[in-house]
Structure formats: structure tokens, C-alpha cells
Design a protein around this motif. Structure first.
Motif, PDB file in Angstrom:
ATOM      1  N   MET A 221     104.970 148.176 -40.775  1.00  0.00           N
ATOM      2  CA  MET A 221     105.223 149.532 -41.498  1.00  0.00           C
ATOM      3  C   MET A 221     104.658 150.874 -40.620  1.00  0.00           C
ATOM      4  O   MET A 221     105.331 151.774 -40.691  1.00  0.00           O
ATOM      5  N   MET A 225     106.993 153.757 -39.771  1.00  0.00           N
ATOM      6  CA  MET A 225     106.910 154.977 -40.161  1.00  0.00           C
ATOM      7  C   MET A 225     106.617 156.283 -39.283  1.00  0.00           C
ATOM      8  O   MET A 225     107.110 157.350 -39.571  1.00  0.00           O
ATOM      9  N   PRO A 245     111.269 158.624 -43.622  1.00  0.00           N
ATOM     10  CA  PRO A 245     109.932 157.411 -43.670  1.00  0.00           C
ATOM     11  C   PRO A 245     109.132 157.999 -45.178  1.00  0.00           C
ATOM     12  O   PRO A 245     108.915 157.164 -45.973  1.00  0.00           O
ATOM     13  N   LYS A 249     109.135 155.519 -48.310  1.00  0.00           N
ATOM     14  CA  LYS A 249     107.863 155.101 -48.687  1.00  0.00           C
ATOM     15  C   LYS A 249     107.414 155.375 -50.178  1.00  0.00           C
ATOM     16  O   LYS A 249     106.635 154.558 -50.887  1.00  0.00           O
TER      17      LYS A 249
END
Lengths: 263, 358
Positions: A221, A225, A245, A249
Motif C-alpha cells: 500500500m 499510494m 490515493p 484511503k
């Protein structure tokens, strides 16, 4: 047949209502998203979410039962993988799919096959046009080898290389096709931190130097991101989120998919 | 010590892409070629006729099969039949057009074999491995049946045999009863050298890379834009061409006619396959090494040992051959699956580094 190449920021590929089932197993259900020219688009999701199936649909390994794929403004339903290659779609695989019996150089040279046109008659003599063509493509491939910093393993059979380098050679082979759209299936799986950082740098450089558009699947991740411009999230074959991103999130459904839901 | 590439710098991609980039290799090859041309006149004509000519024929057939099995990864058990197609095509051509140079017909008969090879290669898009081997086995049986049942192929000869007519090149008879083993040797040598050079060109270029890509990972190969059917059929065509030429050469330059249906049986297919397994799959050198080993070992046991004073009967030698060849195949499958060619490559690597381990 293909329209003019899209300019940066315009839509290069759009996937519209794709559904794919293997018998009773639904791999993808009504998935839609788009990839813009020059961006890094990430596809994430838990294991079995249908990410690899999505890539397989895009480059023609799977034929979705429903939905449309529009690439460079041309809509298509069915395509063979070599046709996808001819239109500028390259990819790497989750479990490395290099040609193990060949050297690094030969592996990357296979990426130039589509651009090598000298007929078989000249190949037989390996002189004249065939040799000139070979040298011209060798020069291009050497550029990629330098770009990926793998000069020292040029003549090594790829079967003998460590995992991280194999991943890099596979990226090189895809780059040799000078693709417009590059699909990366878990380019950093199984790498240590340093190798991951190298790979990230290469991916960013590819976009900057070659102007390639990238769609990638990744589980790390932090990497996703940092690298990607936009992220699409799949879960059980359905799209559950799509956005930058930061948006993804914060999305409740994404958090639920990854961490589970309290009942 | 003498095998060093230090100091040999390559300043162009062309030099770096040469088939033999190391100078010592080129010298070695030149010596072998000169010896192959200059030495045979001093050898016993029996040796030339029963050792060298068959060795070259087998090498050519093994090279052909290696292009298909070693480079493209398609297993074939139809080699014997494809060689037979070449032999019968050459026979028909030279009896219909007796005025044309026989070497032209030996090479042209390869094209007939290539066409048949493509037809039997069609299933290769759908089936792989052992299943493809069985499909090519069908080619073997079907073609063998044709060789016996279609009398037009052997010009309605009552015995069913091919009779090699007398044919000359530049006034020197190379086919027929009056041809000397030496003349036949030079004819087959010229064919083998030329076709090996062409095979080397093919496998080092675009086509060879496409074949090896199909062999190593066909899914990824398709993704690079390779059309699988086209690549596989081309491999079948080129491979069968080589086999066809080898078959024509076998019948006209080695046997000098005879019962073709026995010559091109499944046993021949297996022999050629064993040659490339022992010699090295995916290596042109391997085809020659394998042909040398499988052809020379029986001759050595049969004629060499009695010469050395070891009393050994003909039947015993034959049994010993079967035992040895079987043992060799098992040995190579276990110890060095890449065959003699890989052993040679390892030896060269050791020589380069000698006296250091690496």
C-alpha cells in the motif's frame, strides 16, 4: 483504424461494464474505469478480487462475457493477445514469465520482434538487410539495458539470475516493445525494500522518459499510494472505490474490505 | 591457457553478435573444415562410405529435428517418415527429369517434405508435449503406409525398392553403382556445411528467438506479438525441409537405393531423437555430437574392437550396442539433460578460467 494517439491527460483506455465468469464463478462483475494517457493507474484489492483477471481482459487473454473495452478511441470486444501487442499493450506477469533458456539480451530482443520486418529470405543469410535490422534493434535494446542498469548480466541466461533481476529483465522486455500502455502485475512482489525502491524509480522514470502509461497491480500500500495518480479498488470482482490515493484511503468500504467489517 | 579471449575487443554490435565471437573458436572451426575437405582422400574408402557419409546424413537429420524439438519445443516422432518423403520425392523427380543436376533435386525434395511437415504440424497449435508426439506418430504410420501401398512412388517396381540411377555432377558420378564413396562424401559434405550455416543464421536471428520464446513460455511469446501457429508451422516446415534433404541424401548418397520402407521406419525416428537428446537439445553442435556418438559407437564395437584384437562376434557387438545406447540415454537424462553440447560448453568455460576455478 486507430484514432490519433491521445494527448496527455486524455482517456487512453476505458473499461465499461466488464463482466467475466468462469462457469459459475464470477471473476468480475460490471467493472468500469478508465486510464488516462501518461498516468500511473493502480488496481488494488484483496487476494482473489479479480485484479489479474482485469489485466487479462485488457490484453486479450480472457474474453469478457459482457462489457466494452475502448482503447485509443476504438471500441473492441474480442482481441487475441498478439493483436493487443500490435496495438501497443505490453505487460509483465505476477509469476515471472521470462524465456528461461535465453540470455537477458535475447529476452529483451524478443520485445522487438514485432518491429523486425525483414523477410525470412534474408534471415537465412544473416547478412544485408537482416543484419542491419538486427544491429539497429540491438542498439535500442542496449539503451534499455543501460536504463535498467543490467549491463553486467547482458549475456547471462535468465534462469540463473536472482529474482529481483529477473523482474527487472521482464520489465525491460516489456519496455522493448515501446508500449503505449504498460500493464504491470505485481512488479514488486517478493522484493526487499531496496529492490522495491529501485523498481519504483524505474517505473517513475519510464513514465517520464518514454511517456508510457502504466496500469499496475500491487499489494504494497505504501508503494501504491506514493506512486499512483489514481487508484481503483476491486473486491470480489466488483469495483468498490475509484479516485486519488487520498480519497481511496479514506473510503469506508475500502477499509472494510481490507480490515473486515465488525458485525 | 591457449583458450583466452583476453585482448579480443569488440568494437561493433556486429562483431559482438557473431556466431563465434572468440577467435580460438573460429580457428578451431576452420581447422575442422579444412580437415573435412583434405583428409578423406587419404582414408580407406570403406571408412569414408560407412563412417563419414552416414555420420553427415544423420547430422543433417538431427539438425532438422533439433530445430523443431530443441529450439521450438515441439516433440516429433515423424522424422523417419519426413525423411522418407524426401527420398521418394527425389526419386520421382530424378526419374521424371533425369537431365537436372541430382544435387538440385536432393535439395528440392526438401520442399516436398516441408509441405507434408506443415500439414502434420497443424495440430501443434492445440496439442503439446506427448500428445503432439502421438499426432506426429500418426504421420509416421500414415506415410509409411503410403510408401508401401502407392506403387507410383517407387515407379511400380515389383520389389517395392528404390533403384538409384546413375547421376553425375560435373562428369563425376555421385549417385549409382559407379559412384565412389569419396565423391558421395564430398556431395553430402557440401550439403551439410551449407545447410548448417543456414540453420545457424536462422536460430541466431529474429526467427530463432521467436522459436525459443515459443518453447520457453508460449503465453508470454504470444504477448510479445508472436503468432503461435505461424511460428510453429514455420518450425515444422524448416525442420521437415532438413529431414527431407537428409532422407534424399540417405537414399541416394549413402544407401544407393534399396527397400525404402524399412529404412524410414519408426526406428529411424527414434534414432534421430536419441541423437539430439544425447547431443544436446537446442544446440546445432549437439546434433553433430549426438550423431557421431550414436553412429560411431556401434561401428567401433563391430569393427574397431576386432581390429584391436578383442574377440567379439557381430551379434555380441550388436547386443552390446543396444545395452550401451540405452545406458547412455539414461545417463544423460539424469546427469546432463542438455547433452554433450552442454558438457562441451562447460569444458570451454573451465578452459577459459584455467588454472583458476572461476
Amino acid at each position: 483504424m486507430s484514432a490519433a494517439a491521445p494527448r496527455p491527460g486524455e482517456t487512453l483506455l476505458s473499461v465499461d461494464g466488464i463482466s467475466l465468469a468462469f462457469g459459475g464463478v464470477k471473476a468480475l462483475t460490471d467493472v468500469s474505469f478508465d486510464v488516462r494517457k501518461g498516468e500511473i493507474r493502480a488496481i488494488i484489492g484483496p487476494n482473489g478480487a479479480g485484479k489479474s483477471s482485469m489485466l487479462n481482459c485488457i490484453n486479450g487473454f480472457y474474453q469478457p462475457q459482457q462489457g466494452r473495452i475502448t482503447y485509443r478511441g476504438v471500441e473492441r470486444r474480442q482481441m487475441r493477445p498478439h493483436e493487443a501487442a500490435e496495438q501497443g499493450i505490453a505487460r509483465t506477469f505476477q509469476n515471472i514469465a521470462l524465456f528461461r533458456g535465453m540470455s537477458t539480451l535475447d529476452n529483451i530482443m524478443t520485445g522487438r520482434l514485432l518491429r523486425m520486418k525483414v523477410p525470412f529470405f534474408w534471415q537465412v543469410w544473416r547478412h544485408g538487410p537482416a543484419m542491419r535490422e538486427e544491429i539497429e534493434h540491438r542498439r535500442f535494446v542496449e539503451g534499455i539495458i543501460e536504463f535498467l542498469e543490467i549491463e553486467h548480466i547482458r549475456k547471462t541466461p535468465v534462469g540463473r539470475l536472482p529474482y529481483g533481476l529477473q523482474k527487472r529483465v521482464e520489465l525491460g522486455r516489456a519496455l522493448a516493445m515501446e508500449p503505449e500502455l504498460l500493464l504491470l502485475d505485481e512488479p514488486m512482489a517478493g522484493m526487499n525494500l531496496e529492490e522495491k525502491e529501485d523498481m519504483c524509480r524505474f517505473i517513475l522514470d519510464v513514465v517520464r522518459q518514454y511517456g508510457t502509461t502504466i496500469a499496475l497491480i500491487e499489494h504494497d500500500m505504501g508503494v501504491v499510494m506514493d506512486l499512483s495518480d489514481r487508484v481503483v479498488v476491486l473486491d470480489y470482482g466488483r469495483k468498490i472505490a475509484d479516485g486519488t490515493p487520498a480519497e481511496v484511503k479514506a473510503d469506508r468500504r475500502v477499509i472494510d474490505a481490507y480490515l473486515g467489517v465488525g458485525h | 591457457m591457449f583458450y583466452r579471449e583476453a585482448g579480443q575487443f569488440k568494437t561493433s554490435y556486429e562483431a559482438d553478435m557473431a556466431v563465434f565471437p572468440i577467435r580460438q573458436d573460429r580457428i578451431g572451426l576452420a581447422i575442422i573444415l579444412v580437415a573435412a575437405v583434405a583428409l578423406p582422400p587419404f582414408l580407406d574408402s570403406f571408412v569414408v562410405g560407412t563412417v563419414l557419409v552416414p555420420f553427415l546424413v544423420f547430422s543433417l537429420a538431427a539438425t532438422g529435428l533439433n530445430l523443431l524439438t530443441g529450439y521450438t519445443g515441439l516433440l516429433s516422432l515423424g522424422t523417419g517418415a519426413f525423411m522418407g518423403v524426401g527420398a521418394y520425392a527425389c526419386y520421382k523427380l530424378t526419374t521424371i527429369f533425369p537431365g537436372v543436376n541430382i544435387l538440385v533435386w536432393i535439395l528440392a525434395s526438401g520442399f516436398f517434405s516441408a509441405a507434408i511437415g506443415v500439414v502434420f504440424g497443424l495440430p501443434s497449435l492445440r496439442i503439446k508435449g506427448f500428445y503432439l508426439a502421438v499426432a506426429t506418430l500418426a504421420a509416421q504410420f500414415f506415410l509409411e503406409w503410403c510408401f508401401v501401398r502407392i506403387p507410383w512412388l517407387f515407379n511400380y517396381n515389383l520389389s517395392g525398392a528404390i533403384e538409384a540411377p546413375s547421376r553425375s555432377v560435373f562428369g563425376i558420378p555421385i549417385v549409382g553403382a559407379s559412384a565412389t564413396p569419396l565423391a558421395r562424401y564430398y556431395a553430402i559434405l557440401a550439403i551439410v556445411v551449407a545447410l548448417t550455416w543456414i540453420a545457424s543464421n536462422i536460430v541466431h536471428g529474429r526467427v530463432g528467438r521467436a522459436w525459443m520464446a515459443v518453447r520457453d513460455m508460449d503465453i508470454a511469446a504470444e504477448l510479445m506479438g508472436i503468432r503461435l501457429l505461424r511460428a510453429k508451422l514455420l518450425a515444422f516446415a524448416v525442420s521437415s525441409f532438413y529431414c527431407g534433404v537428409a532422407g534424399a541424401a540417405m537414399m541416394f548418397l549413402w544407401y544407393g537405393g534399396g527397400e525404402a520402407k524399412d529404412a524410414f521406419s519408426i526406428n529411424l525416428s527414434f534414432t534421430i531423437l536419441f541423437m539430439i537428446i544425447i547431443g544436446g537439445l537446442g544446440s546445432l553442435l549437439g546434433a553433430f555430437l549426438g550423431a557421431a556418438l550414436l553412429h560411431l559407437v556401434p561401428i567401433f564395437l563391430k569393427f574397431g574392437l576386432p581390429e584391436l584384437g578383442v574377440p567379439i562376434g557381430g551379434a555380441t557387438a550388436e547386443h552390446l550396442t543396444h545395452i550401451l545406447v540405452g545406458a547412455l540415454i539414461v545417463f544423460f537424462l539424469i546427469v546432463e539433460p542438455h547433452g554433450l553440447a552442454r558438457l562441451w560448453a562447460t569444458t570451454k568455460q573451465k578452459l577459459r578460467a584455467w588454472p583458476f576455478p572461476y
